[in-house]
Design an enzyme around this catalytic site. Structure first.
Site, PDB file in Angstrom:
ATOM      1  N   ASP A  69      28.486 -26.018 -65.564  1.00  0.00           N
ATOM      2  CA  ASP A  69      28.514 -24.575 -65.780  1.00  0.00           C
ATOM      3  C   ASP A  69      28.245 -23.875 -64.450  1.00  0.00           C
ATOM      4  O   ASP A  69      27.193 -24.069 -63.841  1.00  0.00           O
ATOM      5  CB  ASP A  69      27.440 -24.215 -66.804  1.00  0.00           C
ATOM      6  CG  ASP A  69      27.404 -22.728 -67.069  1.00  0.00           C
ATOM      7  OD1 ASP A  69      28.463 -22.190 -67.398  1.00  0.00           O
ATOM      8  OD2 ASP A  69      26.343 -22.113 -66.904  1.00  0.00           O
ATOM      9  N   THR A 102      32.357 -18.613 -65.755  1.00  0.00           N
ATOM     10  CA  THR A 102      31.499 -18.434 -64.581  1.00  0.00           C
ATOM     11  C   THR A 102      31.980 -19.257 -63.386  1.00  0.00           C
ATOM     12  O   THR A 102      31.755 -18.868 -62.251  1.00  0.00           O
ATOM     13  CB  THR A 102      30.051 -18.833 -64.911  1.00  0.00           C
ATOM     14  OG1 THR A 102      30.077 -20.121 -65.502  1.00  0.00           O
ATOM     15  CG2 THR A 102      29.437 -17.857 -65.866  1.00  0.00           C
ATOM     16  N   THR A 103      32.635 -20.376 -63.659  1.00  0.00           N
ATOM     17  CA  THR A 103      33.167 -21.171 -62.558  1.00  0.00           C
ATOM     18  C   THR A 103      34.431 -20.505 -62.025  1.00  0.00           C
ATOM     19  O   THR A 103      34.596 -20.326 -60.815  1.00  0.00           O
ATOM     20  CB  THR A 103      33.517 -22.600 -63.020  1.00  0.00           C
ATOM     21  OG1 THR A 103      32.495 -23.052 -63.896  1.00  0.00           O
ATOM     22  CG2 THR A 103      33.660 -23.543 -61.876  1.00  0.00           C
ATOM     23  N   ASP A 400      27.722 -20.606 -74.070  1.00  0.00           N
ATOM     24  CA  ASP A 400      29.078 -20.177 -73.701  1.00  0.00           C
ATOM     25  C   ASP A 400      29.931 -19.979 -74.945  1.00  0.00           C
ATOM     26  O   ASP A 400      30.639 -18.980 -75.073  1.00  0.00           O
ATOM     27  CB  ASP A 400      29.749 -21.217 -72.787  1.00  0.00           C
ATOM     28  CG  ASP A 400      29.217 -21.132 -71.366  1.00  0.00           C
ATOM     29  OD1 ASP A 400      28.194 -20.441 -71.183  1.00  0.00           O
ATOM     30  OD2 ASP A 400      29.804 -21.747 -70.463  1.00  0.00           O
TER      31      ASP A 400
HETATM   32  P1  ADP Z   1      34.351 -21.691 -66.617  1.00  0.00           P
HETATM   33  O1  ADP Z   1      32.914 -21.920 -66.331  1.00  0.00           O
HETATM   34  O2  ADP Z   1      34.978 -20.737 -65.666  1.00  0.00           O
HETATM   35  O3  ADP Z   1      34.652 -21.408 -68.060  1.00  0.00           O
HETATM   36  P2  ADP Z   1      35.403 -24.264 -67.089  1.00  0.00           P
HETATM   37  O4  ADP Z   1      35.012 -25.464 -66.312  1.00  0.00           O
HETATM   38  O5  ADP Z   1      34.907 -24.088 -68.479  1.00  0.00           O
HETATM   39  O6  ADP Z   1      35.077 -23.020 -66.242  1.00  0.00           O
HETATM   40  O7  ADP Z   1      36.987 -24.252 -67.110  1.00  0.00           O
HETATM   41  C1  ADP Z   1      37.700 -23.248 -67.722  1.00  0.00           C
HETATM   42  C2  ADP Z   1      39.153 -23.395 -67.402  1.00  0.00           C
HETATM   43  O8  ADP Z   1      39.686 -24.555 -67.993  1.00  0.00           O
HETATM   44  C3  ADP Z   1      39.906 -22.219 -67.972  1.00  0.00           C
HETATM   45  O9  ADP Z   1      40.841 -21.770 -67.034  1.00  0.00           O
HETATM   46  C4  ADP Z   1      40.602 -22.825 -69.184  1.00  0.00           C
HETATM   47  O10 ADP Z   1      41.781 -22.152 -69.483  1.00  0.00           O
HETATM   48  C5  ADP Z   1      40.838 -24.220 -68.737  1.00  0.00           C
HETATM   49  N1  ADP Z   1      40.972 -25.163 -69.874  1.00  0.00           N
HETATM   50  C6  ADP Z   1      40.097 -25.419 -70.843  1.00  0.00           C
HETATM   51  N2  ADP Z   1      40.572 -26.345 -71.700  1.00  0.00           N
HETATM   52  C7  ADP Z   1      41.786 -26.691 -71.266  1.00  0.00           C
HETATM   53  C8  ADP Z   1      42.801 -27.606 -71.709  1.00  0.00           C
HETATM   54  N3  ADP Z   1      42.648 -28.340 -72.799  1.00  0.00           N
HETATM   55  N4  ADP Z   1      43.924 -27.694 -70.986  1.00  0.00           N
HETATM   56  C9  ADP Z   1      44.095 -26.961 -69.884  1.00  0.00           C
HETATM   57  N5  ADP Z   1      43.190 -26.103 -69.420  1.00  0.00           N
HETATM   58  C10 ADP Z   1      42.053 -25.950 -70.080  1.00  0.00           C
END
Ligand code: ADP
Length: 535
Positions: A69, A102-103, A400
């Site tokens: 996160d 947040t990332t 989240d």
């Molecule tokens: P954040 O902290 O910004 O939410 P994450 O590490 O949770 O970062 O990553 C979120 C990103 O991953 C988003 O851009 C989301 O659309 C993408 N994402 C999540 N699940 C999938 C998936 N199954 N396939 C492709 N992209 C995904």
């Protein structure tokens, strides 16, 4: 050092080493700031997406946190540089307002900074870059609204909400149980939501954790949990329609406040005293029964004799419950805390549909669940897991997911994830750049390139060729005129994010773009850095 006086006669100190202070001006200042911001973004870049890496952070006192996160990683890092701190705050404000993404927001800001660096090197003034970014961000946000879709859900149709929460949990360590955790999050939010006002008070959702058990055992409790057990092992473990007396007075005969002397010199006298004492307890128990209490929750303890009596008279009791928990029980059950026995009346009893004691594993670990409370809609998410780190990370992931569900209730528009929304915005911003005759068009184009950074990072983290994958998806979006083609991180065979059910909330995505642009603009406008250190 020398003492000098200003025009009002006030003394001030001149420090000789004034000119030894580190000072950076103009382009140097901007470059130094940009590289600090980029350094932070680089750390988070590998954590983005479902295949993102986790970070292990050790605090000075030896506590270990494993997480991916963004906000947590940055919060735990000991960041000294002021610009890097801005990036930390950026991630925190996304966390505060939206709770998810947040990332992504930091990676986006990093990409914007990187692009800005190239523009500055080409001699474009930072203010022009900042203005160009501002225009581009407006275009991107408008485009997001254009491609967003309304998401219908109701109390009996929660599937769509669950799917969106699952997208958030996809990229977390807990993704093994994403389905059940997402369902828990949605049910918890709906339990406390005010659907008419479209408002959710997340404070009513308590997240508790207990080490041992499996992640799959995580459950949603419509009520509250107390880390206590019935005072006697033979008391009933389950009480339906409980009427609870919440006492802060001791369950024992009052102690004399001044010194008294009692001479007990015969067996009879001792017996009388004992009978007296017993009668006192008995009266207390009777009083509780008379007002209709079926459970007593006590802030203080009571001795074994009282305990035995309570068991005999069939009045279950819980002792040594902390003040905070007592208050919570009182609020949830609509009861009143009773400080003196004489004040116990039927209206002061708290009401709960079910109070049960639950044992964990083979240990003596037991907890009390107070469910279906009269007054409050408060719910508890009770997380189980193999170790403390796992529980803490699950709590963060749960947070989240809860935020995403809340955001959807506030505004049920969504955009597709997996980088598809960013690619679509990038195409729109790029196309719009041609309409601007000024220097800003370079900045607008650079903004479009920065947007590509999210899908590239997702592809890179999933072991795909970033440039190839991005250009393939981009050309597919242009050819088919759609905005739902993204990066197939999990190698499912389709890059259609509708089919994969990968959604993100519109407000979350909008906020990411706006916040990242704001911070980058701020960094670009700094042209003089004065600090007590030498560069
Ligand atoms: P954040 O902290 O910004 O939410 P994450 O590490 O949770 O970062 O990553 C979120 C990103 O991953 C988003 O851009 C989301 O659309 C993408 N994402 C999540 N699940 C999938 C998936 N199954 N396939 C492709 N992209 C995904």
């Amino acid at each position: 050092m020398a003492l000098a006086f200003d025009e009002y006669g006030r003394p001030f100190i001149l420090i000789k080493q004034q000119d030894e202070k580190g000072r950076l001006r103009g382009l140097d200042a901007q470059k130094a700031n940009i590289s600090a911001g980029k350094a932070v973004a680089r750390i988070l870049r590998t954590s983005l997406g479902p295949k993102g890496m986790d970070k292990m952070l050790q605090s000075p006192d030896g506590d270990v946190t494993i997480t991916n996160d963004g906000a947590t990683i940055l919060e735990q890092m000991d960041v000294d540089n002021q610009i890097a701190k801005l990036m930390v705050e950026l991630s925190q404000s996304q966390d505060y307002e939206i709770g998810d993404g947040t990332t992504g927001v930091v990676v986006m800001a990093g990409a914007l900074l990187e692009q800005a660096e190239h523009l500055l090197e080409r001699g474009i003034h930072p203010i022009r870059v900042a203005e160009g970014y501002e225009m581009a961000s407006r275009i991107a946000v408008e485009h997001l609204e254009h491609i967003s879709q309304k998401f219908e859900f109701g109390l009996d149709n929660i599937e769509s909400l669950v799917q969106t929460c699952m997208t958030t949990l996809n990229s977390k360590i807990v993704n093994r149980c994403k389905r059940s955790l997402a369902e828990i999050a949605v049910k918890a939010v709906l339990a406390v939501a005010d659907l008419e006002r479209k408002d959710v008070n997340l404070d009513l959702i308590k997240i508790e954790g207990k080490v041992a058990g499996k992640l799959e055992d995580t459950e949603l409790i419509y009520g509250i949990t107390v880390d206590k057990e019935m005072s006697h092992p033979q008391m009933p473990k389950q009480i339906e329609d409980a009427k609870i007396a919440i006492l802060t007075c001791p369950f024992e005969p009052p102690k004399p406040k001044t010194k008294h002397k009692v001479d007990i010199d015969t067996v009879e006298k001792f017996e009388t005293l004992r009978v007296q004492e017993q009668k006192y307890f008995d009266d207390m128990v009777q009083k509780c029964k008379d007002v209709g209490a079926t459970l007593v929750i006590c802030q203080w303890g009571f001795d074994d004799e009282a305990n035995h009596l309570l068991m005999n008279r069939n009045l279950p009791a819980v002792r040594w419950v902390g003040g905070v928990e007592l208050e919570l029980i009182a609020i949830a059950t609509g009861g009143r805390i009773v400080p003196r026995f004489q004040e116990l009346t039927p209206e002061k009893l708290g009401k709960a549909g079910l109070v049960r004691e639950k044992a964990f594993g083979t240990t003596k670990d037991r907890m009390l669940y107070i469910e279906h409370c009269a007054n409050s809609r408060a719910v508890t998410i009770f997380i189980r897991g193999g170790n403390k780190m796992m529980i803490e990370e699950t709590k963060r992931s749960m947070h989240d997911a809860l935020c995403v569900a809340r955001n959807l209730i506030r505004n049920n528009s969504i955009v597709y994830g997996g980088g598809s929304a960013e690619i679509s915005c990038s195409i729109a911003v790029e196309a719009a750049a041609d309409k601007y005759p000024g220097v800003e068009q370079y900045a607008i184009r650079a903004f479009a390139d920065a947007l590509d950074c999210i899908p590239m990072a997702l592809a890179e983290n999933s072991g795909l060729q970033p440039i190839e994958t991005l250009s393939a998806v981009k050309s597919q979006q242009i050819k088919e005129n759609n905005s739902y083609c993204g990066i197939d991180c999990n190698d499912t065979g389709t890059n259609d994010m509708r089919e994969q059910n990968v959604f993100e909330t519109l407000i979350g995505k909008k906020q990411q773009i706006l916040l990242a642009t704001q911070v980058v603009k701020m960094i670009l406008k700094i042209d003089d850095v004065i600090s007590p250190f030498d560069y």
